[in-house]
Design a protein around this motif. Structure first.
Motif, PDB file in Angstrom:
ATOM      1  N   PRO B 177       0.844  -1.197   0.000  1.00 54.18           N
ATOM      2  CA  PRO B 177       0.000   0.000   0.000  1.00 54.18           C
ATOM      3  C   PRO B 177       0.878   1.245   0.000  1.00 54.18           C
ATOM      4  CG  PRO B 177      -0.079  -1.138   2.136  1.00 54.18           C
ATOM      5  CD  PRO B 177       0.655  -2.030   1.197  1.00 54.18           C
ATOM      6  N   GLU B 178       0.437   2.259  -0.763  1.00 56.76           N
ATOM      7  CA  GLU B 178       1.238   3.476  -0.865  1.00 56.76           C
ATOM      8  C   GLU B 178       1.343   4.146   0.507  1.00 56.76           C
ATOM      9  OE1 GLU B 178       1.236   7.231  -3.817  1.00 56.76           O
ATOM     10  OE2 GLU B 178       0.280   5.438  -4.607  1.00 56.76           O
ATOM     11  N   GLN B 179       2.550   4.555   0.868  1.00 57.88           N
ATOM     12  CA  GLN B 179       2.759   5.236   2.146  1.00 57.88           C
ATOM     13  C   GLN B 179       2.175   6.649   2.066  1.00 57.88           C
ATOM     14  OE1 GLN B 179       4.678   4.203   5.026  1.00 57.88           O
ATOM     15  NE2 GLN B 179       4.420   2.163   4.164  1.00 57.88           N
ATOM     16  N   GLU B 180       1.298   6.976   2.997  1.00 57.15           N
ATOM     17  CA  GLU B 180       0.820   8.361   3.082  1.00 57.15           C
ATOM     18  C   GLU B 180       1.976   9.242   3.566  1.00 57.15           C
ATOM     19  OE1 GLU B 180      -2.656   9.890   3.780  1.00 57.15           O
ATOM     20  OE2 GLU B 180      -3.545   8.387   2.456  1.00 57.15           O
ATOM     21  N   LYS B 181       2.078  10.424   2.978  1.00 54.20           N
ATOM     22  CA  LYS B 181       3.111  11.356   3.439  1.00 54.20           C
ATOM     23  C   LYS B 181       2.777  11.726   4.891  1.00 54.20           C
ATOM     24  CE  LYS B 181       4.155  15.750   1.878  1.00 54.20           C
ATOM     25  NZ  LYS B 181       4.024  16.800   0.862  1.00 54.20           N
ATOM     26  N   PRO B 182       3.689  11.515   5.857  1.00 56.43           N
ATOM     27  CA  PRO B 182       3.353  11.867   7.237  1.00 56.43           C
ATOM     28  C   PRO B 182       3.167  13.378   7.370  1.00 56.43           C
ATOM     29  CG  PRO B 182       5.685  11.323   7.052  1.00 56.43           C
ATOM     30  CD  PRO B 182       5.083  11.076   5.705  1.00 56.43           C
ATOM     31  N   VAL B 183       2.205  13.769   8.193  1.00 57.14           N
ATOM     32  CA  VAL B 183       1.930  15.202   8.363  1.00 57.14           C
ATOM     33  C   VAL B 183       2.967  15.804   9.313  1.00 57.14           C
ATOM     34  CG1 VAL B 183       0.251  16.877   9.202  1.00 57.14           C
ATOM     35  CG2 VAL B 183      -0.521  14.847   7.953  1.00 57.14           C
ATOM     36  N   ASP B 184       3.516  16.938   8.921  1.00 59.37           N
ATOM     37  CA  ASP B 184       4.447  17.670   9.775  1.00 59.37           C
ATOM     38  C   ASP B 184       3.598  18.532  10.718  1.00 59.37           C
ATOM     39  OD1 ASP B 184       6.100  19.546  10.929  1.00 59.37           O
ATOM     40  OD2 ASP B 184       7.356  19.792   9.137  1.00 59.37           O
ATOM     41  N   LYS B 185       3.332  17.963  11.920  1.00 58.12           N
ATOM     42  CA  LYS B 185       2.346  18.559  12.829  1.00 58.12           C
ATOM     43  C   LYS B 185       2.717  19.992  13.212  1.00 58.12           C
ATOM     44  CE  LYS B 185      -1.371  17.840  15.495  1.00 58.12           C
ATOM     45  NZ  LYS B 185      -1.654  19.267  15.642  1.00 58.12           N
ATOM     46  N   GLU B 186       4.007  20.197  13.429  1.00 57.18           N
ATOM     47  CA  GLU B 186       4.461  21.512  13.871  1.00 57.18           C
ATOM     48  C   GLU B 186       4.213  22.584  12.795  1.00 57.18           C
ATOM     49  OE1 GLU B 186       8.665  23.316  15.299  1.00 57.18           O
ATOM     50  OE2 GLU B 186       8.365  21.144  15.632  1.00 57.18           O
ATOM     51  N   ALA B 187       4.592  22.239  11.557  1.00 61.48           N
ATOM     52  CA  ALA B 187       4.397  23.178  10.445  1.00 61.48           C
ATOM     53  C   ALA B 187       2.910  23.428  10.217  1.00 61.48           C
ATOM     54  CB  ALA B 187       5.042  22.626   9.178  1.00 61.48           C
ATOM     55  N   LEU B 301      -4.382  24.402  -1.194  1.00 64.47           N
ATOM     56  CA  LEU B 301      -4.378  23.683  -2.472  1.00 64.47           C
ATOM     57  C   LEU B 301      -4.115  22.209  -2.194  1.00 64.47           C
ATOM     58  CD1 LEU B 301      -2.264  26.336  -4.393  1.00 64.47           C
ATOM     59  CD2 LEU B 301      -4.673  25.803  -4.817  1.00 64.47           C
ATOM     60  N   SER B 302      -4.163  21.360  -3.223  1.00 67.41           N
ATOM     61  CA  SER B 302      -4.031  19.922  -2.970  1.00 67.41           C
ATOM     62  C   SER B 302      -2.700  19.587  -2.309  1.00 67.41           C
ATOM     63  CB  SER B 302      -4.201  19.135  -4.268  1.00 67.41           C
ATOM     64  OG  SER B 302      -3.247  19.545  -5.217  1.00 67.41           O
ATOM     65  N   GLU B 303      -1.630  20.308  -2.670  1.00 64.79           N
ATOM     66  CA  GLU B 303      -0.321  19.927  -2.118  1.00 64.79           C
ATOM     67  C   GLU B 303       0.449  21.047  -1.431  1.00 64.79           C
ATOM     68  OE1 GLU B 303       1.701  17.520  -5.094  1.00 64.79           O
ATOM     69  OE2 GLU B 303       0.575  15.817  -4.296  1.00 64.79           O
ATOM     70  N   ARG B 304      -0.203  22.171  -1.184  1.00 61.79           N
ATOM     71  CA  ARG B 304       0.428  23.246  -0.404  1.00 61.79           C
ATOM     72  C   ARG B 304      -0.666  24.209   0.061  1.00 61.79           C
ATOM     73  NH1 ARG B 304       1.895  27.695  -4.740  1.00 61.79           N
ATOM     74  NH2 ARG B 304       0.675  26.762  -6.405  1.00 61.79           N
ATOM     75  N   VAL B 305      -0.281  25.125   0.942  1.00 54.85           N
ATOM     76  CA  VAL B 305      -1.239  26.114   1.417  1.00 54.85           C
ATOM     77  C   VAL B 305      -0.557  27.478   1.354  1.00 54.85           C
ATOM     78  CG1 VAL B 305      -2.703  26.838   3.348  1.00 54.85           C
ATOM     79  CG2 VAL B 305      -2.253  24.406   2.985  1.00 54.85           C
ATOM     80  N   ILE B 306      -1.253  28.487   0.815  1.00 56.24           N
ATOM     81  CA  ILE B 306      -0.703  29.838   0.761  1.00 56.24           C
ATOM     82  C   ILE B 306      -1.519  30.709   1.715  1.00 56.24           C
ATOM     83  CG2 ILE B 306       0.015  31.733  -0.763  1.00 56.24           C
ATOM     84  CD1 ILE B 306      -0.593  29.767  -3.134  1.00 56.24           C
ATOM     85  N   ILE B 307      -0.838  31.293   2.684  1.00 61.76           N
ATOM     86  CA  ILE B 307      -1.554  32.095   3.687  1.00 61.76           C
ATOM     87  C   ILE B 307      -0.946  33.487   3.718  1.00 61.76           C
ATOM     88  CG2 ILE B 307      -2.249  32.266   6.112  1.00 61.76           C
ATOM     89  CD1 ILE B 307      -1.794  29.198   6.229  1.00 61.76           C
ATOM     90  N   GLY B 308      -1.756  34.469   3.365  1.00 63.26           N
ATOM     91  CA  GLY B 308      -1.269  35.846   3.334  1.00 63.26           C
ATOM     92  C   GLY B 308      -0.025  35.986   2.465  1.00 63.26           C
ATOM     93  N   GLY B 309       0.037  35.210   1.395  1.00 67.93           N
ATOM     94  CA  GLY B 309       1.163  35.284   0.469  1.00 67.93           C
ATOM     95  C   GLY B 309       2.299  34.322   0.794  1.00 67.93           C
ATOM     96  N   LYS B 310       2.285  33.731   1.997  1.00 70.06           N
ATOM     97  CA  LYS B 310       3.381  32.829   2.374  1.00 70.06           C
ATOM     98  C   LYS B 310       2.990  31.378   2.073  1.00 70.06           C
ATOM     99  CE  LYS B 310       5.926  31.379   6.509  1.00 70.06           C
ATOM    100  NZ  LYS B 310       7.093  30.857   5.807  1.00 70.06           N
ATOM    101  N   GLU B 311       3.928  30.638   1.478  1.00 68.75           N
ATOM    102  CA  GLU B 311       3.604  29.266   1.076  1.00 68.75           C
ATOM    103  C   GLU B 311       4.056  28.239   2.119  1.00 68.75           C
ATOM    104  OE1 GLU B 311       3.473  28.306  -2.947  1.00 68.75           O
ATOM    105  OE2 GLU B 311       4.350  30.174  -3.653  1.00 68.75           O
ATOM    106  N   PHE B 312       3.185  27.296   2.447  1.00 74.69           N
ATOM    107  CA  PHE B 312       3.506  26.176   3.337  1.00 74.69           C
ATOM    108  C   PHE B 312       3.434  24.892   2.516  1.00 74.69           C
ATOM    109  CE2 PHE B 312       2.033  29.521   6.062  1.00 74.69           C
ATOM    110  CZ  PHE B 312       2.752  29.399   7.251  1.00 74.69           C
ATOM    111  N   TYR B 313       4.589  24.268   2.305  1.00 64.92           N
ATOM    112  CA  TYR B 313       4.600  23.049   1.488  1.00 64.92           C
ATOM    113  C   TYR B 313       4.376  21.795   2.334  1.00 64.92           C
ATOM    114  CZ  TYR B 313       5.874  25.715  -2.587  1.00 64.92           C
ATOM    115  OH  TYR B 313       5.837  26.587  -3.644  1.00 64.92           O
ATOM    116  N   GLU B 314       4.277  21.973   3.658  1.00 66.71           N
ATOM    117  CA  GLU B 314       4.132  20.820   4.543  1.00 66.71           C
ATOM    118  C   GLU B 314       2.671  20.423   4.734  1.00 66.71           C
ATOM    119  OE1 GLU B 314       5.488  23.701   5.320  1.00 66.71           O
ATOM    120  OE2 GLU B 314       7.626  23.412   5.671  1.00 66.71           O
ATOM    121  N   ALA B 315       1.737  21.192   4.129  1.00 69.37           N
ATOM    122  CA  ALA B 315       0.324  20.873   4.304  1.00 69.37           C
ATOM    123  C   ALA B 315      -0.416  21.020   2.979  1.00 69.37           C
ATOM    124  CB  ALA B 315      -0.298  21.805   5.342  1.00 69.37           C
TER     125      ALA B 315
END
Lengths: 541, 541
Positions: B177-187, B301-315
Motif C-alpha cells: 500500500p502506498e505510504q501516506e506522506k506523514p503530516v508535519d504537525k508543527e508546520a 491547495l491539494s499539495e500546499r497552502v498559501i496564507i497571506g502570500g506565504k507558502e507552506f509546502y508541509e500541508a
C-alpha cells in the motif's frame, strides 16, 4: 507592412486563394482581416474538417492553408496535419495564439495546457518547419522561411501569430530567387548509363508511377518517358489517376498482393522496372508482399535516384527522368497492347439487391472527366481502385495514413480548388458518422458534391479480421440527413434500379448536392479488401 | 497473467467500468478482449467524441479510460486529452500500436507519421505519465506506475500497447500500500495559527470553493469548515455545484467581473477569504479582474497552502482544512443570511418570443436533483452559471480550456457514470455542429439525455468582439436531426409556450432522448457573457 497583411500576401503568393478554419478569440482579429482581403475564408463545422479540407485543397492546388485558434482549435488539427505530413500534402497551419504581452508571470490564460509552447511542441512532430511570430522585425522572414520549406518538401508547416502582433509592422527584405541546385552532369550521366544498362536488356519492362510524381508536379516528364519508351505503366494506391487511366499504355493499379492477377504478373514478372517517386508503405504494397528484383529496379525519387540498389544523391526525378528519356532509343519497345479489364456497360437488373461489385461497375458508367473522386479509408478506397478515371489526379484518398473521416471535408477543399469539377465522395457509414456533417459546409458554399455512403452497418473492414458487436454502428437514416442539415437531396438505394435512378437524378441536377445511401450486405467486400484483410489476419510475414 | 488481462483489471481497480473508443487494426485484439470482459466498451461516432466522453465520465466517476488505434485514432484524442489535463480530469489513454516485431528496418506501416515515437512525443505534452509496453516482463509495473500517477495528480496518463504484446505474459509483483506522506504537525500548527490570525480579525469573511475540492474529493471536509465557521460561501466557474446550491450558506458563483453585483461585493469586499483549491484562470476570474487583498487570503491547495502570500509546502487541503475546522470556535460567525437571487416560478407568456434570460428561468423550474447539466463552452456555460442546482457536482463544463464540442459526447460519459441520473446538455448551435452526431451514441446506449441547442445562428460569443459573416453558420433543421439519426425526438422552440410544452413532454417521457432547438435572437446574450466579452474587447488590463 503589417504582419497580417504580409502573411495573407504570402499565402496567396504560395498559391492558395482559400483558407479553411474556425475562428476563436485568439485568432479573431486575423480572421476578420483575412475575411476582408481577397482570400476566401471558409468556416467549417469542426476544426478537424478544416484540416482535412485544407489537405484536399492542397492535393489539387499544390498549396493549402488552415487557420484556427490556440488550444482547442489548433489541437483538433493534429490528426489531419499528421496525415498531410505522412502523405506529402503541403498545408500551412496558422494559429492565433495569446499575445506576447499577455504571458508575463505565466498566467492561466484559457486554452493553455502545460505551457505556452505545448502546441508548438506538438506541431513539431508533424510539420517540416515552425515559426512563432513574436518578433515583428523578423516576422516576414520567418513566414517566408516556413512557406519555402512547405513548398520544397510538400509537408505541412506551422506558424503561430500572437494576437498582439497581428497589426505590428514587419520588415520586408528584398528577395533573391532561390538558386536551383546545379546538376552534376557527370554523375547524372553515370546514373543514366547504369539505368540504360538495365533497361536495354529488359524484355518485359514496366514503369510504375508513384505519389511524388503528383506531389512535385512531374506528370509531364514522366508521361514523356512513358510515351518515348513505349513501356506499359501502372500506378499505385497513393498515385491512382496521376496520369489518365484512359492512356493506352495504362495497365492498372498495382498494390502488391492486393493487385488483380494480370497487373501483379506484369509488375512482379518484369525484368526492368522504373518506379518513379513511390512511397513504399504497407497498404500500398499489400502488406509488403511484393516480389521484385532490386537489381533490375530504377527508383527516381524527388531528391535521389536508386538504381539496382545503388543510390545517386546527385540527381532526382527532375533531372534524371528527362535525361533518361533522351536515351529512350536505346531501350524503347513497341507500344504494348495490354489486355486491360474492360469496363462493361452497366445494365441494371430490376429488383436485384445492390452489391459492392455492381456499384463500382455502375459508377464506371457514371463518372466522367469532369469529376473528382474522394475515397475515404477502408473499403471505399480499396473498391475505388477499380474505378477507371479519365481525369488526371481525379482520385484523392488517404491511402497511407488512412484516417477515416477524411472524405467529406476533403471534398469541400477539392471543390474549392477545382470549382468547375464535380466531386464524388465514396465513403463508409463509419466515416460519414465522423465528419459527414461537413455536407453542411459544402451546401453553404453552394457545392454540387455527391456523397455516396457504403452502408454495411458498421466498420466492415474489421469484420474480416476480428468480428464483434463493436464493429456495428447505430444505424442512421442517412438519406434523411441532408434534409435535417438543409444540405441537398438524399437517396436510399437498395437495388440496382434504385441506384441507376439516383445516379440519373444526380446527373440531371448538376447544381444539386446529393447524399446517396447504398445499403449493402454486412459482409459484402471488394475483392481487394478481402485480399488485404486476409493478409493482415495472417500476420506480417 | 497476460498483459491485456492485467490492463483491464487495472482499469477496473482504478474505478472505471467503461472504456470509450473506436477500434482499428492495431487495437482490435485488445478491443475484442475488452469487449468480452466485464468492462463495458462504448463505441463512439468519432474518437474526438470518445475523448470527451471519457473526460465527462472521469469528472463524475473519478477515473475514466479511452482506447483508440495508433495514428488517426489516437491523434484525434489530442484535444480532448489536453482539456482533461488542463482541467484535472483523470483519464487513461490506451493506444494500440504497431507490434514490436514489426518495426525492424523502420518500415512505412500505415498510420505512421515521422517515427514510431511521434505519438508518444505528442502525448507527453498533455499527460502526466507515459508508458510503452514493449517489455512484457515490466508491463504490469508500468501500467501500475501510470495509473498511480493519474490517480494522484488527477491528470491524464498514456499507455501504448504494441499489438504483438497483447497476449504476452507479464510479471505481477506483490503490491505494498502506498505510504501516506506523514503530516508535519508543527508546520501544520504554524499554518493554522497564521490563518486563525487572519480570520479572527475578519468582520466580513467568505469561503470560495474551487475545482480541486471536487477533483480530489474534499467536499465533506470543506462542507464541515463551512458549517462550523458559519461563513458564507461561493463557488467558481470551474467548481459550480461542487457543494449543493440549495445550501443555506451558498451565495452564488463568483467569477470576477463576470459576477452578479452582490456576489462580487461579497468576495471583493471580504476581509478574510478562504479560497480552497482554485484554478486562477482568466475565464474563472473575468479576465483577471479580481480585486482581492492577498494579505487576507488563505489558499489551501491539494499539495500546499498559501496564507497571506506565504507558502507552506508541509500541508495541503487534506490536512489543513480539518485542522482549521478544529479551531473554528476562534473565528466562527453566526450563520450568514445572505440575500440570494430568488428563482421565481416561470409563468410562460403565450406567443412571447423566447429569450436567453427566460430560458434559464424556465430551466430553473425544470431541473431537479436527479439531473446533471453539461454546458458547452460559450454562452451555454456563462448562462448556465445562473442555473440553481440541487445536486452536488451536477454541473460539468470545460470552463478553463473551453473546447467547444465537449457537451454531447461528455454527456454520453456522464450518463454512463451516473446511470440513474438524467443528463441535460446546454450548448450552442456551433458546438452541436461539431460533435452533435454523438446523440447517436447516446441513443444506441438507450440514454434519456436532453440536448438543448441555443440556436442564435452562429458563434454568438464572438459577435460582441468582432463581428463578420464568419460568425454565422449554415442553419440546420436541428429539430429534424434526431429523426435522421434515429436518435430520439426533436422539438423546435420559438416562444415561451413552445418551450414549456417541450419541457413538459420531456418530463413526461423519462426514458426518451430529446433534442430541443431554442431559436434565439442573434444578439441575445446572457448578462455574464456581455460582461466577459466587453472585457476581452477592451483588452487585457
Amino acid at each position: 507592412m503589417e504582419i497580417w497583411q504580409y502573411l495573407i500576401n504570402a499565402v496567396q503568393k504560395a498559391g492558395a486563394d482559400h483558407v479553411f478554419g474556425i475562428q476563436g478569440d485568439y485568432v479573431l482579429n486575423f480572421f476578420s482581416r483575412a475575411h476582408k482581403s481577397s482570400l476566401k475564408v471558409v468556416n467549417m463545422c469542426d476544426e478537424q474538417g478544416a484540416g482535412f479540407a485544407a489537405d484536399g485543397y492542397a492535393r489539387i492546388n499544390g498549396f493549402g492553408a488552415v487557420c484556427a485558434t490556440y488550444g482547442p482549435g489548433c489541437l483538433k488539427l493534429v490528426n489531419p496535419t499528421a496525415q498531410a505530413y505522412a502523405e506529402l500534402s503541403p498545408v500551412l497551419v496558422i494559429s492565433g495564439v495569446p499575445g506576447v504581452s499577455e504571458r508575463g508571470g505565466d498566467p492561466l490564460l484559457h486554452h493553455k495546457v502545460k505551457s505556452f509552447d505545448t502546441q508548438l511542441n506538438v506541431f513539431k512532430e508533424m510539420t517540416c518547419a515552425q515559426a512563432q511570430l513574436s518578433d515583428a522585425k523578423t516576422a516576414a522572414e520567418e513566414i517566408d522561411r516556413v512557406i519555402a520549406a512547405v513548398k520544397r518538401s510538400k509537408r505541412p508547416g506551422y506558424i503561430e501569430l500572437p494576437r498582439d502582433m497581428v497589426n505590428a509592422e514587419t520588415v520586408v527584405c528584398p528577395k533573391y530567387p532561390e538558386q536551383e541546385k546545379p546538376v552534376d552532369k557527370e554523375a547524372l550521366d553515370r546514373a543514366v548509363d547504369r539505368a540504360v544498362g538495365i533497361l536495354s536488356k529488359a524484355q518485359k519492362p514496366v514503369i510504375s508511377v508513384g505519389m511524388e510524381v503528383h506531389r512535385f508536379g512531374f506528370q509531364k516528364i514522366v508521361l514523356e518517358l512513358i510515351e518515348r519508351s513505349g513501356f506499359p505503366f501502372v500506378t499505385g494506391v497513393l498515385s491512382k489517376s496521376v496520369i489518365t487511366e484512359f492512356h493506352p499504355q495504362f495497365c492498372g493499379v498495382y498494390a502488391g498482393a492486393m493487385s488483380p492477377e494480370p497487373v501483379q504478373q506484369l509488375v512482379e514478372g518484369a525484368d526492368g522496372i522504373i518506379a518513379v517517386g513511390p512511397l513504399l508503405s504497407d497498404l500500398a504494397t499489400g502488406i509488403f508482399n511484393f516480389d521484385i528484383d532490386i537489381r533490375k529496379t530504377i527508383v527516381p525519387l524527388s531528391e535521389r535516384v536508386i538504381i539496382g540498389g545503388k543510390e545517386f544523391y546527385e540527381a532526382g526525378i527532375g533531372s534524371f527522368v528527362p535525361a533518361l528519356t533522351e536515351k529512350a532509343d536505346l531501350f524503347k519497345k513497341p507500344d504494348t497492347v495490354f489486355e486491360k479489364n474492360k469496363t462493361d456497360v452497366f445494365v441494371p437488373v430490376s429488383g436485384q439487391k445492390i452489391t459492392m461489385k455492381r456499384l463500382i461497375a455502375a459508377l464506371n458508367g457514371f463518372l466522367d472527366g469532369n469529376m473528382i473522386v474522394v475515397a475515404d479509408a477502408g473499403d471505399a478506397m480499396f473498391a475505388g481502385l477499380d474505378l477507371v478515371l479519365a481525369r488526371e489526379a481525379g482520385f484523392l484518398s488517404p491511402a497511407y495514413y488512412a484516417s477515416t473521416g477524411f472524405a467529406v471535408p476533403a471534398a469541400v477543399g477539392a471543390k474549392a480548388a477545382a470549382p468547375d469539377k464535380r466531386v464524388i465522395v465514396l465513403e463508409g457509414d463509419g466515416s460519414f458518422q465522423m465528419t459527414g456533417m461537413e455536407i453542411s459546409t459544402a451546401a453553404g458554399l453552394g457545392h454540387n458534391t455527391v456523397v455516396i455512403i457504403l452502408n454495411n452497418g458498421g466498420y466492415g473492414t474489421f469484420r474480416k479480421i476480428i468480428d464483434g458487436p463493436y464493429n456495428d454502428l447505430h444505424n442512421w437514416n442517412y438519406a434523411g440527413v441532408p434534409e435535417a442539415l438543409n444540405s441537398g437531396k438524399g437517396f436510399a438505394v437498395r437495388t440496382e434500379d434504385d441506384l441507376i435512378s439516383a445516379l440519373f437524378r444526380v446527373k440531371d441536377h448538376p447544381d444539386e448536392m446529393a447524399v446517396i445511401e447504398v445499403v449493402l450486405d454486412r459482409m459484402d467486400f471488394s475483392e481487394r479488401s478481402l485480399l488485404l484483410t486476409s493478409r493482415i489476419k495472417s500476420g506480417i510475414k
